[in-house]
Write a protein that holds these residues in place. Structure first.
Motif, mmCIF file in Angstrom:
data_model
loop_
_atom_site.group_PDB
_atom_site.id
_atom_site.type_symbol
_atom_site.label_atom_id
_atom_site.label_comp_id
_atom_site.label_asym_id
_atom_site.label_seq_id
_atom_site.Cartn_x
_atom_site.Cartn_y
_atom_site.Cartn_z
ATOM 1 N N THR A 28 -18.253 5.803 -1.372
ATOM 2 C CA THR A 28 -17.615 5.316 -0.154
ATOM 3 C C THR A 28 -16.425 6.222 0.136
ATOM 4 N N VAL A 29 -16.299 6.663 1.390
ATOM 5 C CA VAL A 29 -15.325 7.712 1.701
ATOM 6 C C VAL A 29 -14.442 7.295 2.871
ATOM 7 N N THR A 30 -13.157 7.529 2.727
ATOM 8 C CA THR A 30 -12.208 7.446 3.835
ATOM 9 C C THR A 30 -11.579 8.817 4.015
ATOM 10 N N VAL A 31 -11.455 9.269 5.263
ATOM 11 C CA VAL A 31 -10.872 10.571 5.559
ATOM 12 C C VAL A 31 -9.593 10.379 6.360
ATOM 13 N N VAL A 32 -8.531 11.067 5.943
ATOM 14 C CA VAL A 32 -7.288 11.113 6.713
ATOM 15 C C VAL A 32 -6.927 12.584 6.898
ATOM 16 N N HIS A 33 -6.065 12.852 7.891
ATOM 17 C CA HIS A 33 -5.804 14.242 8.257
ATOM 18 C C HIS A 33 -4.342 14.671 8.112
ATOM 19 N N ASP A 34 -3.497 13.826 7.527
ATOM 20 C CA ASP A 34 -2.118 14.248 7.283
ATOM 21 C C ASP A 34 -1.589 13.544 6.044
ATOM 22 N N GLY A 35 -0.477 14.061 5.529
ATOM 23 C CA GLY A 35 0.033 13.579 4.258
ATOM 24 C C GLY A 35 0.536 12.146 4.299
ATOM 25 N N GLN A 36 1.215 11.764 5.369
ATOM 26 C CA GLN A 36 1.723 10.400 5.448
ATOM 27 C C GLN A 36 0.582 9.393 5.466
ATOM 28 N N ALA A 37 -0.478 9.705 6.219
ATOM 29 C CA ALA A 37 -1.640 8.810 6.249
ATOM 30 C C ALA A 37 -2.284 8.703 4.871
ATOM 31 N N ALA A 38 -2.288 9.817 4.117
ATOM 32 C CA ALA A 38 -2.850 9.788 2.766
ATOM 33 C C ALA A 38 -2.065 8.831 1.875
ATOM 34 N N MET A 39 -0.733 8.930 1.901
ATOM 35 C CA MET A 39 0.078 8.033 1.074
ATOM 36 C C MET A 39 -0.079 6.581 1.505
ATOM 37 N N ASP A 40 -0.110 6.348 2.811
ATOM 38 C CA ASP A 40 -0.275 4.982 3.305
ATOM 39 C C ASP A 40 -1.584 4.383 2.802
ATOM 40 N N GLU A 41 -2.652 5.184 2.839
ATOM 41 C CA GLU A 41 -3.965 4.684 2.421
ATOM 42 C C GLU A 41 -4.010 4.443 0.914
ATOM 43 N N VAL A 42 -3.401 5.342 0.140
ATOM 44 C CA VAL A 42 -3.375 5.169 -1.321
ATOM 45 C C VAL A 42 -2.710 3.849 -1.685
ATOM 46 N N PHE A 43 -1.602 3.518 -1.042
ATOM 47 C CA PHE A 43 -0.879 2.309 -1.385
ATOM 48 C C PHE A 43 -1.507 1.067 -0.748
ATOM 49 N N ARG A 44 -2.258 1.261 0.341
ATOM 50 C CA ARG A 44 -2.935 0.120 0.973
ATOM 51 C C ARG A 44 -4.180 -0.263 0.200
ATOM 52 N N GLN A 45 -4.992 0.721 -0.150
ATOM 53 C CA GLN A 45 -6.235 0.484 -0.878
ATOM 54 C C GLN A 45 -6.449 1.633 -1.853
ATOM 55 N N PRO A 46 -5.951 1.518 -3.068
ATOM 56 C CA PRO A 46 -6.022 2.630 -4.014
ATOM 57 C C PRO A 46 -7.456 3.094 -4.246
ATOM 58 N N PRO A 57 -0.353 18.687 7.428
ATOM 59 C CA PRO A 57 0.757 18.586 8.383
ATOM 60 C C PRO A 57 1.679 17.427 8.034
ATOM 61 N N GLY A 58 2.935 17.560 8.413
ATOM 62 C CA GLY A 58 3.900 16.507 8.124
ATOM 63 C C GLY A 58 4.319 16.569 6.665
ATOM 64 N N VAL A 59 3.816 15.643 5.878
ATOM 65 C CA VAL A 59 4.057 15.614 4.439
ATOM 66 C C VAL A 59 2.979 16.460 3.766
ATOM 67 N N ASP A 60 3.368 17.525 3.067
ATOM 68 C CA ASP A 60 2.344 18.414 2.504
ATOM 69 C C ASP A 60 1.719 17.827 1.240
ATOM 70 N N CYS A 65 1.057 14.521 -3.774
ATOM 71 C CA CYS A 65 0.653 14.474 -5.176
ATOM 72 C C CYS A 65 1.784 13.942 -6.050
ATOM 73 N N ARG A 66 2.978 14.435 -5.837
ATOM 74 C CA ARG A 66 4.120 14.016 -6.652
ATOM 75 C C ARG A 66 4.408 12.530 -6.465
ATOM 76 N N ARG A 67 4.363 12.053 -5.231
ATOM 77 C CA ARG A 67 4.677 10.636 -4.980
ATOM 78 C C ARG A 67 3.581 9.717 -5.491
ATOM 79 N N VAL A 68 2.330 10.126 -5.295
ATOM 80 C CA VAL A 68 1.208 9.318 -5.776
ATOM 81 C C VAL A 68 1.214 9.257 -7.293
ATOM 82 N N ARG A 69 1.461 10.416 -7.932
ATOM 83 C CA ARG A 69 1.466 10.457 -9.389
ATOM 84 C C ARG A 69 2.574 9.599 -9.976
ATOM 85 N N GLY A 70 3.680 9.460 -9.245
ATOM 86 C CA GLY A 70 4.769 8.630 -9.733
ATOM 87 C C GLY A 70 4.443 7.152 -9.752
ATOM 88 N N GLU A 71 3.344 6.760 -9.090
ATOM 89 C CA GLU A 71 2.986 5.350 -9.008
ATOM 90 C C GLU A 71 1.834 4.954 -9.926
#
Length: 232
Positions: A28-46, A57-60, A65-71
């Protein structure tokens, strides 16, 4: 092994290609196109795995990686047009588990996806006992590490290295042997990646990473795990 995979890739054609191959393997795949959307999705549905483009774009990707790894210990596979060893080591320092350089073969990408998912979901470990070396405890069945009774968040590669060393405390492991433990960093110039894993682990388990007592360097040979001042 079906999984939920989050793809963070700003190139829409590339993202569509990756999605197609992942879905062909049953994921099952979700696609996002910028860094902020990636972080939002990780924390919404890991997800079970994050495929993360270095240049977003935006958040590189490195910041993501650093913020996700910290969680937590979410496996991260970096997609990058950068191919130098320094770039690889920087990605590992931030907590990425593996990387694929662009342009890449879809078959290679899927092979690395399977490897990371297999490592993140180890099978046949229910009968393995927890391994204790001084204040460090590695539990293969639960895929957990604690040190001084505190949980330690490890990447899959870091966990494999600790598991191998904890099974043979005091044994000296060469960089090549530890590299093989990670089952993914198989390129000729990446033994230096082991040094980065050890550096990251020292930051997590040593009281003073600059004066390690658990993960020791054996000059000219490699590394060994000891029980520290309290013994193994």
């Amino acid at each position: 092994m079906c999984a939920y995979v989050l793809v963070a890739e700003d190139d829409e054609k590339q993202a569509a290609l990756i999605r197609r191959y992942l879905e062909l393997e049953g994921h099952t795949v979700t696609v996002v196109h910028d860094g902020q959307a990636a972080m939002d999705e990780v924390f919404r549905q890991p997800p079970d795995l994050l495929l993360l483009d270095w240049m977003l774009p935006g958040v590189d990707g490195t910041t993501v990686c650093r913020r996700v790894r910290g969680e937590g210990d979410l496996p991260v596979l970096m997609l990058t047009a950068r191919s130098t060893e320094d770039d690889l080591l920087r990605g590992l320092e931030l907590g990425a588990d593996d990387y694929v350089t662009k342009p890449f073969s879809p078959r290679e990408l899927m092979a690395r996806v399977r490897t990371l998912l297999r490592r993140a979901r180890p099978s046949g470990l229910s009968g393995q006992r927890a391994l204790r070396v001084g204040p460090l405890v590695v539990d293969p069945a639960r895929h957990e590490v604690t040190c001084r009774d505190r949980p330690v968040t490890c990447t899959p590669g870091e966990f494999r290295i600790l598991q191998a060393m904890a099974a043979a405390p005091g044994r000296v492991f060469s960089r090549r042997q530890l590299l093989e433990c990670t089952e993914g960093y198989d390129r000729a110039s990446t033994e230096r990646a082991v040094d980065m894993h050890i550096l990251n682990l020292r930051r997590k388990v040593e009281t003073d990473p600059s004066a390690p007592e658990l993960l020791l360097t054996v000059f000219g040979l490699g590394y060994k795990l000891t029980g520290g001042r309290r013994g193994a």
